[in-house]
Design an enzyme around this catalytic site. Structure first.
Site, PDB file in Angstrom:
ATOM      1  N   HIS A   8       0.870  -1.185   0.000  1.00  0.00           N
ATOM      2  CA  HIS A   8       0.000   0.000   0.000  1.00  0.00           C
ATOM      3  C   HIS A   8       0.904   1.233   0.000  1.00  0.00           C
ATOM      4  O   HIS A   8       1.536   1.539   1.013  1.00  0.00           O
ATOM      5  CB  HIS A   8      -0.895   0.023   1.245  1.00  0.00           C
ATOM      6  CG  HIS A   8      -1.877  -1.101   1.300  1.00  0.00           C
ATOM      7  ND1 HIS A   8      -2.901  -1.222   0.378  1.00  0.00           N
ATOM      8  CD2 HIS A   8      -1.998  -2.154   2.142  1.00  0.00           C
ATOM      9  CE1 HIS A   8      -3.619  -2.305   0.669  1.00  0.00           C
ATOM     10  NE2 HIS A   8      -3.095  -2.888   1.717  1.00  0.00           N
ATOM     11  N   GLU A  15      -1.627  -6.780  -1.997  1.00  0.00           N
ATOM     12  CA  GLU A  15      -2.705  -5.786  -1.825  1.00  0.00           C
ATOM     13  C   GLU A  15      -2.310  -4.472  -2.483  1.00  0.00           C
ATOM     14  O   GLU A  15      -2.552  -3.384  -1.942  1.00  0.00           O
ATOM     15  CB  GLU A  15      -2.981  -5.558  -0.328  1.00  0.00           C
ATOM     16  CG  GLU A  15      -3.342  -6.817   0.416  1.00  0.00           C
ATOM     17  CD  GLU A  15      -3.646  -6.600   1.901  1.00  0.00           C
ATOM     18  OE1 GLU A  15      -3.839  -5.445   2.324  1.00  0.00           O
ATOM     19  OE2 GLU A  15      -3.678  -7.597   2.632  1.00  0.00           O
TER      20      GLU A  15
HETATM   21  O1  9MR Z   1      -9.995  -3.077   2.244  1.00  0.00           O
HETATM   22  C1  9MR Z   1     -10.408  -3.496   3.510  1.00  0.00           C
HETATM   23  C2  9MR Z   1     -11.476  -2.556   4.054  1.00  0.00           C
HETATM   24  O2  9MR Z   1     -12.652  -2.706   3.281  1.00  0.00           O
HETATM   25  C3  9MR Z   1     -11.742  -2.876   5.500  1.00  0.00           C
HETATM   26  O3  9MR Z   1     -12.620  -1.929   6.025  1.00  0.00           O
HETATM   27  C4  9MR Z   1     -10.446  -2.880   6.276  1.00  0.00           C
HETATM   28  C5  9MR Z   1     -10.692  -3.235   7.715  1.00  0.00           C
HETATM   29  O4  9MR Z   1      -9.549  -3.496   8.408  1.00  0.00           O
HETATM   30  O5  9MR Z   1      -9.555  -3.829   5.717  1.00  0.00           O
HETATM   31  C6  9MR Z   1      -9.195  -3.486   4.418  1.00  0.00           C
HETATM   32  O6  9MR Z   1      -8.254  -4.396   3.933  1.00  0.00           O
HETATM   33  C7  9MR Z   1      -7.012  -4.447   4.640  1.00  0.00           C
HETATM   34  C8  9MR Z   1      -6.496  -5.850   4.545  1.00  0.00           C
HETATM   35  O7  9MR Z   1      -7.446  -6.759   5.019  1.00  0.00           O
HETATM   36  C9  9MR Z   1      -5.192  -6.005   5.306  1.00  0.00           C
HETATM   37  N1  9MR Z   1      -4.229  -5.046   4.891  1.00  0.00           N
HETATM   38  C10 9MR Z   1      -4.674  -3.651   4.861  1.00  0.00           C
HETATM   39  C11 9MR Z   1      -5.953  -3.545   4.029  1.00  0.00           C
HETATM   40  C12 9MR Z   1      -6.339  -2.088   3.890  1.00  0.00           C
HETATM   41  O8  9MR Z   1      -6.669  -1.543   5.116  1.00  0.00           O
END
Ligand code: 9MR
Length: 470
Positions: free
Chosen positions: A242, A271
């Site tokens: 990210h 991701e």
């Molecule tokens: O994209 C995901 C978002 O919709 C959720 O609200 C969030 C909650 O923690 O998680 C996001 O995905 C995460 C992923 O599971 C782990 N790495 C970071 C991602 C972005 O926050």
């Protein structure tokens, strides 16, 4: 288990540009013509890799969304639907509806699935957040076992443990209720996952682990090295990737991926999203793809959503399609880079395995030892329209009296300048052997480096390297 559907590696033909040396044009014409992959999944398949996206079950009924996802991607991660809070909302009461919808959409469209995530300090169901000690440990292990068993045979790779390391300079574990059950909670989770689904690749997944010099990266690296040395079942490491202006794509990303891969694990970009727009965003995306393509065990890339408007950080417009589903400049740069291919850089003797020489130490920041007595690592230098610089760092793994390193470039590339070494060339002109210009003696752990300029003729792929020492 099945591995991603791969198409054969085709000879890649980089468009010959006018003004090239005659020899380069001749070589290019001798190669078979090949159509470039016209989607991300097709282009990634050319080098045996997948290209994936995160999917939200609630968006699958949106026709624009699902048709882009179906056309472009062949690896699917459930963005939230397979997490602990979604799959076990009450203790021992499992809920797989939305996870199953995503898995069945993926599989009925011929795609594979990355499972995300079995054990994590975040997005725990309420009942688990309040637990501690052995009851929490047992509940976590039961969760891993139940969920991995439910999806057995349908998951290419599981993020078994997510985000267990602390940010900042400590390089240590993140404090959490799971961590407080004992430092061995991570390996216990991996063992439970292996027992439940022996066919799935088991990954550790984290963010801010992209820059090789960061303490967190080193902390994860040392854990993986220790796991491999002790036979803890781990197959892969996920790099979330990210990025934004405060956390840009590091220039040593390839070094990080390569060093982890040298431990004997696959590496995956899991991701990916990069905040920004236009050519600067496109260039950073290209850099990530290039870094993955340069490491043979970087098996695939997943972006964290389809359109900008689907992103968890939509205001940063971090994805490859705009809110209307149009391809962005970043999409084109990713596709072009996948089609251009990359070099895989052998930095160590493939018969070597660091696990046979385990020297785990929780604090060391030493790069991996290779089976040869030296290791060559490529880093990108400055880039211009027509050429780029590269540096090769030679590291002695034992005391050595001299070394030599080959640098192979791919037509129509030509090395047009070198420094800090004494080069010779093979008859094709594509393989340069670099020797030290003075004494090549290095003691174990010492490094030296040389550099060169490549006139790329439109081919931006990195050179491949070898290192031998006496
Ligand atoms: O994209 C995901 C978002 O919709 C959720 O609200 C969030 C909650 O923690 O998680 C996001 O995905 C995460 C992923 O599971 C782990 N790495 C970071 C991602 C972005 O926050």
């Amino acid at each position: 288990m099945t591995t991603p559907r791969l198409t054969h590696r085709r000879g890649r033909l980089v468009a010959a540009v006018s003004g090239l040396a005659v020899t380069a044009v001749t070589v290019a014409l001798a190669l078979p013509a090949a159509a470039a992959g016209s989607t991300l999944q097709a282009a990634a398949s050319e080098s045996g890799r997948y290209f994936g996206t995160a999917i939200a079950a609630s968006r699958l009924s949106d026709g624009t969304y699902s048709s882009i996802a179906n056309r472009e991607f062949n690896m699917i991660t459930a963005e939230n639907e397979m997490k602990m809070d979604a799959t076990e909302p009450n203790q021992n009461q499992f809920s797989y509806g939305n996870g199953d919808r995503i898995v069945s959409w993926a599989r009925s469209n011929g795609k594979q699935v990355r499972g995300h995530a079995l054990a994590w300090h975040s997005q725990q169901p309420g009942w688990m957040q309040n637990m501690s000690g052995s009851s929490l440990r047992n509940a976590m292990l039961n969760h891993v076992t139940q969920v991995a068993t439910h999806y057995k045979g349908q998951v290419y790779a599981w993020d078994v443990v997510n985000e267990a390391f602390a940010d900042g300079s400590s390089g240590g574990r993140r404090d959490s209720n799971l961590q407080r059950t004992g430092n061995d909670w991570i390996e216990a989770a991996f063992r439970a996952a292996r027992a439940a689904d022996p066919g799935a690749k088991l990954c550790y997944n984290d963010y801010n682990t992209d820059n090789w010099s960061h303490a967190k990266t080193q902390g994860v690296y040392n854990m993986v090295r220790d796991f491999k040395a002790r036979g803890v079942p781990i197959d892969c490491v996920g790099f979330q990737a990210h990025f934004n202006s405060g956390n840009p794509v590091p220039s040593n990303y390839d070094v990080t991926l390569r060093n982890f891969a040298a431990l004997g694990v696959d590496v995956q970009i899991t991701e990916l999203d990069i905040e920004g727009s236009g050519s600067s965003q496109a260039q950073q995306y290209q850099g990530v793809v290039q870094a993955c393509l340069s490491v043979s065990r970087c098996t695939g890339i997943t972006v964290w959503g389809v359109r900008d408007s689907d992103s968890w950080r939509a205001s940063g417009t971090p994805l490859l399609f705009d809110g209307s589903g149009n391809k962005k400049a970043a999409y084109t740069s990713v596709l072009n880079q996948l089609n251009a291919g990359g070099t895989t850089t052998p930095t160590s003797n493939p018969t070597s395995n660091p696990t046979s020489n385990p020297t785990p130490s929780p604090t060391t920041t030493t790069p991996p030892t290779s089976g040869g007595s030296c290791t060559a690592t490529y880093s990108e230098g400055q880039k211009w329209n027509d050429r780029f610089n590269g540096t090769v760092t030679i590291r002695a793994n034992t005391n050595i009296s001299s070394w030599q390193s080959t640098v192979t470039v791919r037509s129509p590339q030509k090395i047009i300048a070198t420094w800090n070494g004494s080069p010779t060339w093979d008859s094709s002109g594509n393989v340069m052997t670099m020797r030290p210009s003075g004494s090549g003696a290095l003691s174990a752990g010492q490094t030296t480096s040389f550099g060169f300029t490549v006139q790329h003729g439109g081919n931006w792929t990195w050179p491949s390297l070898t290192c031998t020492a006496s």
